[in-house]
Structures are given as C-alpha cells and as structure tokens.
Design a protein around this motif. Sequence first.
Motif, mmCIF file in Angstrom:
data_model
loop_
_atom_site.group_PDB
_atom_site.id
_atom_site.type_symbol
_atom_site.label_atom_id
_atom_site.label_comp_id
_atom_site.label_asym_id
_atom_site.label_seq_id
_atom_site.Cartn_x
_atom_site.Cartn_y
_atom_site.Cartn_z
ATOM 1 N N PHE A 365 0.848 -1.198 0.000
ATOM 2 C CA PHE A 365 0.000 0.000 0.000
ATOM 3 C C PHE A 365 0.887 1.253 0.000
ATOM 4 O O PHE A 365 0.759 2.110 0.870
ATOM 5 N N THR A 366 1.746 1.346 -0.986
ATOM 6 C CA THR A 366 2.739 2.428 -1.014
ATOM 7 C C THR A 366 2.090 3.790 -1.135
ATOM 8 O O THR A 366 2.432 4.729 -0.403
ATOM 9 N N ASN A 367 1.150 3.946 -2.040
ATOM 10 C CA ASN A 367 0.507 5.250 -2.237
ATOM 11 C C ASN A 367 -0.346 5.633 -1.034
ATOM 12 O O ASN A 367 -0.335 6.792 -0.599
ATOM 13 N N THR A 368 -1.078 4.684 -0.508
ATOM 14 C CA THR A 368 -1.891 4.956 0.679
ATOM 15 C C THR A 368 -1.007 5.380 1.844
ATOM 16 O O THR A 368 -1.316 6.343 2.569
ATOM 17 N N THR A 369 0.105 4.686 2.011
ATOM 18 C CA THR A 369 1.035 5.019 3.090
ATOM 19 C C THR A 369 1.578 6.434 2.916
ATOM 20 O O THR A 369 1.675 7.210 3.873
ATOM 21 N N ALA A 370 1.957 6.785 1.685
ATOM 22 C CA ALA A 370 2.522 8.113 1.421
ATOM 23 C C ALA A 370 1.527 9.219 1.764
ATOM 24 O O ALA A 370 1.869 10.203 2.434
ATOM 25 N N VAL A 371 0.298 9.055 1.315
ATOM 26 C CA VAL A 371 -0.719 10.084 1.555
ATOM 27 C C VAL A 371 -1.026 10.193 3.051
ATOM 28 O O VAL A 371 -1.086 11.298 3.609
ATOM 29 N N MET A 372 -1.176 9.059 3.709
ATOM 30 C CA MET A 372 -1.542 9.086 5.118
ATOM 31 C C MET A 372 -0.391 9.570 5.998
ATOM 32 O O MET A 372 -0.616 10.194 7.039
ATOM 33 N N MET A 373 0.845 9.305 5.600
ATOM 34 C CA MET A 373 1.975 9.834 6.364
ATOM 35 C C MET A 373 1.978 11.360 6.293
ATOM 36 O O MET A 373 2.222 12.050 7.287
ATOM 37 N N ARG A 374 1.711 11.879 5.113
ATOM 38 C CA ARG A 374 1.648 13.335 4.928
ATOM 39 C C ARG A 374 0.537 13.942 5.793
ATOM 40 O O ARG A 374 0.742 14.955 6.474
ATOM 41 N N VAL A 375 -0.633 13.321 5.820
ATOM 42 C CA VAL A 375 -1.753 13.800 6.631
ATOM 43 C C VAL A 375 -1.412 13.703 8.117
ATOM 44 O O VAL A 375 -1.657 14.640 8.894
ATOM 45 N N PHE A 376 -0.854 12.583 8.520
ATOM 46 C CA PHE A 376 -0.509 12.357 9.924
ATOM 47 C C PHE A 376 0.508 13.392 10.411
ATOM 48 O O PHE A 376 0.368 13.949 11.511
ATOM 49 N N LEU A 377 1.513 13.684 9.594
ATOM 50 C CA LEU A 377 2.545 14.647 9.972
ATOM 51 C C LEU A 377 1.937 16.037 10.185
ATOM 52 O O LEU A 377 2.189 16.694 11.203
ATOM 53 N N GLU A 378 1.108 16.485 9.243
ATOM 54 C CA GLU A 378 0.568 17.837 9.348
ATOM 55 C C GLU A 378 -0.430 17.960 10.502
ATOM 56 O O GLU A 378 -0.417 18.952 11.236
ATOM 57 N N LEU A 379 -1.271 16.958 10.692
ATOM 58 C CA LEU A 379 -2.221 17.015 11.804
ATOM 59 C C LEU A 379 -1.490 17.013 13.145
ATOM 60 O O LEU A 379 -1.902 17.693 14.094
ATOM 61 N N ALA A 441 3.419 16.572 -2.958
ATOM 62 C CA ALA A 441 3.224 16.007 -4.294
ATOM 63 C C ALA A 441 2.636 14.607 -4.238
ATOM 64 O O ALA A 441 1.914 14.187 -5.147
ATOM 65 N N TYR A 442 2.940 13.856 -3.173
ATOM 66 C CA TYR A 442 2.348 12.529 -3.027
ATOM 67 C C TYR A 442 0.837 12.604 -3.050
ATOM 68 O O TYR A 442 0.150 11.676 -3.489
ATOM 69 N N VAL A 443 0.293 13.733 -2.580
ATOM 70 C CA VAL A 443 -1.161 13.902 -2.502
ATOM 71 C C VAL A 443 -1.716 14.516 -3.783
ATOM 72 O O VAL A 443 -2.759 14.101 -4.288
ATOM 73 N N HIS A 444 -0.990 15.506 -4.347
ATOM 74 C CA HIS A 444 -1.581 16.342 -5.390
ATOM 75 C C HIS A 444 -1.043 16.100 -6.804
ATOM 76 O O HIS A 444 -1.673 16.539 -7.767
ATOM 77 N N ASN A 445 0.098 15.420 -6.941
ATOM 78 C CA ASN A 445 0.704 15.280 -8.265
ATOM 79 C C ASN A 445 0.618 13.830 -8.722
ATOM 80 O O ASN A 445 1.235 12.938 -8.150
ATOM 81 N N ARG A 446 -0.115 13.613 -9.795
ATOM 82 C CA ARG A 446 -0.310 12.233 -10.248
ATOM 83 C C ARG A 446 0.928 11.651 -10.937
ATOM 84 O O ARG A 446 0.975 10.457 -11.249
ATOM 85 N N PHE A 447 1.942 12.492 -11.178
ATOM 86 C CA PHE A 447 3.147 12.009 -11.845
ATOM 87 C C PHE A 447 4.263 11.639 -10.863
ATOM 88 O O PHE A 447 5.328 11.180 -11.270
ATOM 89 N N ILE A 448 4.039 11.867 -9.590
ATOM 90 C CA ILE A 448 5.033 11.529 -8.568
ATOM 91 C C ILE A 448 4.676 10.183 -7.956
ATOM 92 O O ILE A 448 3.560 9.998 -7.469
ATOM 93 N N HIS A 449 5.634 9.271 -7.986
ATOM 94 C CA HIS A 449 5.399 7.927 -7.473
ATOM 95 C C HIS A 449 6.300 7.684 -6.263
ATOM 96 O O HIS A 449 7.521 7.609 -6.394
ATOM 97 N N PRO A 450 5.733 7.566 -5.082
ATOM 98 C CA PRO A 450 6.559 7.319 -3.883
ATOM 99 C C PRO A 450 7.142 5.912 -3.909
ATOM 100 O O PRO A 450 6.563 4.999 -4.494
ATOM 101 N N SER A 451 8.294 5.760 -3.293
ATOM 102 C CA SER A 451 8.898 4.433 -3.187
ATOM 103 C C SER A 451 8.894 3.985 -1.735
ATOM 104 O O SER A 451 8.891 4.807 -0.812
#
Length: 472
Positions: A365-379, A441-451
């Motif tokens: 769940f790489t993309n899900t992890t990336a988005v949720m890490m970003r949300v978790f950090l900011e909150l 970018a993990y959240v908003h840019n469809r061309f960025i792929h997290p690893s």
Amino acid sequence: MSKFEYKRLKLTNLLVNTENYRYDPVGSQIEAIHVMVREQKLKNSGHKLYNLALDILNYGLNPSDLTIVSPWSEDNNLFIVHEGNRRVTTLKLLFEPELFPPEFKHLQNKFRKLQTQYDLSQFEELMCVVFQNYDEADHWIEIKHTGEMEGAGTVRWDTEQQERFKANKGGNSSAVFQTLELISKGNYFDKDTKNNAQLIGVTNLERLISDPDVRSFLGIQFKKNKVTLEKPEKEVAKGLTKIINDLASKNINVNDIYYKQDRLKYLETFQEHEIPKNYPEDEDVKDVNKSVKEREEQIYNIDPEKDVSRDPEQDKPKIEKTKAVSKPISTKRKYLIPSDFVVRPKEDRINNIYRELKQLEVDRFTNTTAVMMRVFLELSIDYYIATKQVTGVDASKNLNQKMTAVIDFLEKNNILTRKELQGARYVLSSKTMGLTETLNAYVHNRFIHPSETELKTTWDNLALFIKTILTD
C-alpha cells in the motif's frame, strides 16, 4: 492380574488387526494394510509409515514398546496384533512392497529402494507379548492410548518438558525456551519476574516472540537456532519483564494477542519506561539513573583504578537529563512505523491514523502510506502548535512553514537539541526524498510515485520529532 508371556514370533505369522481402532473394521488382511497406508499419509506429501520405516531400519524396534498379540481363534500358529499394527504393517511392506495400494506407486518404489539398502533379516522375527485373548491385553492398550486416566495412563510430556529433553540431548531448544533461559539467568530481571517465567504457559509467550515485529520491539532475534540480542540486555529486560508479568497476572490472554493487529495493539500499552531502547554506540548517552562516577567513566572512557592523574572534580560533566536517540531502523521492515515506536496521541483522529499506519504494509500500500503519512505529519504539527501556543504560525500556513516554526520552538525551549533535530531539518532541506514539497506532491501530483524505501527513510528521519510533539 492378566497372564502373558514373551515370545519371538515370525513376522509372517502376525496378522494386522482388521478391527483396529484406528479405522472402521475391514474384511481382510490386504484391506487392513491398504487402509493403514491411506490413513498414514501426511498433508505435505510425506508419509508416516516411511518415516517409521527409516527409524526402525536405523535404530531398531523400540524395546520399551513391544508388540502385543493374542492367538487367532482359527489357527493358534497365527497371532492377531492388538498393539503395534503400524510397525507390523511397515515391516510387512518392507518385505513385500507389492502390498501397497495401487495409487501409492511412488511410495512403493521408495520401500523397494530401502529393501535393497538395508538388511531386513533381523526383522523376520519380533519379540512379542502374548496374551491369551484380547480382553486380557485390553487394560494395557487402554492406558497407552486413552490419555492420562488421572495418572494411571501415559502422561505425555508437555511442550516445555519436550524442550528440556531436546536441550539436554544437545539439540537446539526453541526460541521461547531460550528466551526463558535468558530471563532465568539474566542480571536485569527481578525475583518475581524470574518466578513468574517458570509459572506461565509457554504458548502465549511463543505466540508473541514468534512475531518479527514483537521481536524487533523487544530487541531480540532468532538466528541460526539461537536467540541473539540486538539491544542492550538491560533494555531487552524492560519489555520481557512486562510481558512475563502480564501473562502471569492474566492481564493479557490468548484473545489479546491472537492476531497480528492484536499484538501490535498490545505493544501500545507499554509505558515509556517499559519500552526497550537501542542506544547508538557513537553517542555519549547520559542516563540520569547512573551515578556520577559511571557517567564520568562513560564520557571520558577512563579506568578509575588506573588513571590517577585526573582530578575527579576537574572538567566534571554537567549532569542533565537528555533524550536518547534510537539508532536508525532498517528499511527492510514491513511497516512504515517500526514496532518499537510507540506514542499515544490524545486527539482521536491523529490516534486513529497512527494506528492504521502501523498496520499498513508499505510494499503493498505504497501510495496509501505516502498520503496518510503526509496527513498524519501535518495534523500532528497542527495539534502541537495549538496546544503549545507556538507563536508566529497557525494552521493556515503551509506544511514547510509550520514544521520550521515547531522545529525552532523545540530547539529554543531546549526540548530537543540541534543534533536531535537534524533528521527533521533534513526532511525540510532535502532536494530529493523527504522534501515537504514532495510530501505534498504525493497527494496532489499524479506524476510523482513514492517508493517504499523513501517513505521508510523519511519516517526514520522524522521519528524523534514526531514522538516529541505527540508526547506531553
């Protein structure tokens, strides 16, 4: 008292029991052999009778467990086997592989090969215990096969007793028993914990330490059949002490740790002083529980018995409580958040996201992890700004600005040192992975792929920062 005698009887004169309790009654000897072969098949394509054959050929028949027979009513030269049908069937198949059911050709060939490799002549006759009829033999068969019978029957060794036997014979005991041995001989376990370790059932402890995330949390590993410590023994003792005492006091039971998510949730109950730490070798860790003398020896690396030139009062280090920074955790782990990272967010939403992140497998769940890490950090940062009233910034600012303000606040108020904040600053300044713009970018840019590796490395750099802002 039943009467019996010992006799050597020819294998060809022994009849496999057609009314063996292992299966329903059958009508002939060949049927009895066939059903035995079919019943003894293992799920993994192996076969119990083949394993028994190898054991008999290499070690002989068990002298403490003789075959029990009685004369056949229709021919006193033939004897019905009441106890030992598996071994008698196995020996008959070794002498006559043609007796195998037709669907067992592969096993039949294996027995033919054994027939050519071993001398079978020693098994042409077997030492047997002969009773006049089945009823007289009935008692001995009952106490062997129907359980302990309140002590009259065979009392099987439990898992712990079996492991002691293996260890005494020079074999490798299991991870759970090596762990119990560590507790019994360790210098950092109190008397109550050592006593409790002898009283608990091993199944639940085994369930816990068989989980790689629990082992990582505790700082133990099982390599080459040996338990090794990956954290200082004093630290490992903290986690094991809680586990042993929780099991002994019934604070936890099998329902609390049955599934992976249950075990991870249990690790969340550990208080800060119960969590094993992994102190890096290259840091001068100042533990406030150490004596002044111990701190001096650690910082100056001196032998107080030999170094008489140093004035003990000269250059004495300032004693202060500092936070110990954990050694970076390998990115080979399965989850974003390592098992030994524990916080207890007070905000429900932050806590829920944190718990979900702990269960996300990054490679799946790489993309899900990336988005949720970003949300978790900011909150988490927003929560800290609001509760600590960090000035000059509010929730309307972007992530970079808010994170910068919190980092400066932590350093200015001596909550974390500049060195301890280097990981968080790296996330701010990095031009590749971990850049806050990349997190966006993990959240908003469809061309960025997290690893997977980038996400874990980013977390490791942020771990102390996150733990600090979520810990009051």
